[in-house]
Design an enzyme around this catalytic site. Structure first.
Site, PDB file in Angstrom:
ATOM      1  NE  ARG A 135     -55.848 -77.196  69.519  1.00 37.42           N
ATOM      2  CZ  ARG A 135     -56.935 -77.893  69.207  1.00 37.42           C
ATOM      3  NH1 ARG A 135     -57.363 -77.909  67.972  1.00 37.42           N
ATOM      4  NH2 ARG A 135     -57.580 -78.561  70.134  1.00 37.42           N
ATOM      5  CB  CYS A 152     -63.736 -91.452  65.261  1.00 33.97           C
ATOM      6  SG  CYS A 152     -62.488 -90.221  64.962  1.00 33.97           S
ATOM      7  CE  LYS A 203     -66.806 -86.409  65.106  1.00 36.02           C
ATOM      8  NZ  LYS A 203     -65.918 -85.272  65.320  1.00 36.02           N
TER       9      LYS A 203
END
Length: 480
Positions: free
Chosen positions: A38, A272, A275
């Site tokens: 990453r 989001c 969750k």
């Protein structure tokens, strides 16, 4: 020179720190992550996330006052302000499985900060966390502090993917929560001074810690609730001949309600909404508020209902079977202008069609074949855990092909399902698509982005969410 370090180089940490670096040239900003792949991507020409405008900002600041590094401990030790932007996935096992947030990564970050810190630090919660997380983090830091003072702040992000850079440059509000002590207030002011370099002071809201943590969950729950509300009305519109677009427009003209987030669709997605609502539900249950928990659960239930209703409509319209039939899926990301597929409704729609043995051909301008295959083979909530904890090489779903062109996807298909509202889909040559499809040719517009009247003139049987049904569809009712 103020030094800021952000732990976690994901969708939140990367763009947020890039904008802070852009707007605060006197601040040194380092984004750290244990994932070498990453960090390498953040230091390359091909950034690990797609977000309009992000490339330009990163290229302008990188190497000047914005750095990406895997040397986590060194940069944490040197920083004055540490943003923690690690993942808080939904627990998949144990207490609260399927609802509660998993704070494993948060806790290990806190222990590492306590371990390496040699001077006082301000620790900022940037991840979306359950209420009272700050208290737990505070305990870990103070019990391991070796005489160093830590101040915990909550500074939730309110970014929307696809517009994250604009959201950061011109936020509706910046929320900073801290302890109501002299040290806590001083920490709030220190962070406020960073944002005040480009955000008008009246847009920077300061609250106590718990209010800031809960505001983030509540904001997402309210937004998701609006989508589920209009989706619930869309089902009624189809049953009665009303038009959900007209209803939503009329409702949205009320200044108390407003027009945003009132587009009926196949359902909401993204990392989001679901969750955070599940998290809210769990917190309510833990605090002895079952009625409140049940209320918020319904928002997710309606979203699931909308997805299964869409699949039922597709199957029932096509003589109650899609077995062996090619179905073109246009769009796999959860919304346009992002390559993000987390919790995208396309996953459940495709799984539903595959369950009826359809052959699916998918085209999305930003999502890779590897990602699509991974999404279709993963268990619920697996996507939110690190790659090395996910199933290694997903067994490819045989009936799924991923192509790089909408015309290729639709060639020989019995039906087209539009599942993401990419602008380019409006501009497709539907006469050409119709000519190369099996007849009768169906279009199921899960985003209401296409001109249904034009499509009907070409010869398509069209289903748009929340609109009056074609005579054909009325004769083939979908039993949900």
């Amino acid at each position: 020179m103020v030094k800021i370090c952000c732990i976690g180089a994901g969708y939140v940490g990367g763009p947020t720190m890039a904008i802070i670096a852009l707007k605060c040239p006197a601040v040194e900003v380092v984004v750290v992550d244990i994932s070498v792949a990453r960090i390498t991507a953040w230091n390359s020409e091909q950034l690990p996330i797609y977000e309009p405008g992000l490339d330009d900002v990163v290229k302008e600041c990188r190497g000047r006052n914005l750095f990406f590094s895997t040397d986590v401990e060194r940069h944490v030790a040197e920083a004055d302000i540490i943003f923690v932007s690690v993942n808080t996935p939904t627990k998949t096992r144990g207490l609260g499985a399927g609802k509660a947030a998993d704070l494993t990564y948060w806790e290990s970050a806190a222990r590492m900060i306590a371990d390496v810190a040699k001077s006082d630090k301000i620790v900022v919660e940037k991840s979306t966390v359950p209420v009272k997380t700050a208290e737990a983090i505070e305990k870990i830091l103070t019990h391991n502090s070796k005489g160093i003072n830590f101040q915990i702040l909550s500074n939730p992000e309110f970014l929307a993917e696809g517009t994250a850079i604009q959201d950061l440059l011109k936020p509706d509000r910046v929320l900073i929560g801290g302890r109501e002590t002299p040290e806590g207030r001083a920490a709030v002011e220190a962070l406020k001074a960073v944002y005040a370099q480009w955000v008008p002071v009246e847009r920077i809201i300061t609250t106590n810690l718990w209010s800031a943590e809960l505001s983030k969950l509540a904001a997402n729950a309210f937004l998701a609730q609006r989508i589920s509300s209009v989706n619930a009305i869309s089902a009624l519109c189809e049953a009665t001949g009303a038009d959900v677009t007209e209803v939503a427009y009329a409702v949205g003209r009320d200044s108390r309600i407003g027009p945003k987030f009132l587009n009926a669709s196949v359902g909401f997605g993204g990392s989001c909404f679901q969750k955070d609502i599940l998290n809210l539900v769990y917190i309510c249950e833990c605090n002895g508020l079952p009625e409140v928990a049940t209320y918020w659960k319904q928002v997710i239930k309606i979203n699931d209902y909308q997805k299964s209703r869409f699949v039922n409509r597709v199957v029932s319209s096509m003589f109650n079977t899609v077995s062996g039939k090619k179905v073109a899926v246009l769009g796999f990301a959860f919304k346009k202008d992002t390559g993000d597929t987390r919790e995208t409704p396309a996953i459940d729609v495709c799984k539903g069609l595959l369950g009826d043995k359809a052959a699916i051909s998918i085209y999305d301008p930003q999502v890779t074949e590897d990602q699509i295959q991974r999404d279709l083979t993963m268990n619920k909530f697996d996507w939110d855990h690190p790659i090395h904890l996910q199933p290694m090489s997903p067994t490819a779903v045989k009936q799924v092909s991923v192509v790089w062109d909408a015309y290729e996807a639709t060639r020989g298909a019995h039906a087209v399902c539009v599942l993401t509202e990419w602008d380019e889909f409006r501009a497709l040559d539907f006469q050409r698509i119709y000519n190369q499809m099996q007849k009768p040719a169906f279009i199921f517009d899960g985003r209401n982005v296409l001109d249904a009247d034009l499509l009907r003139r070409i010869g398509f049987i069209v289903y748009s969410i929340g609109k009056a049904l074609d005579p054909w569809l009325k004769d083939m009712p979908a039993v949900a």
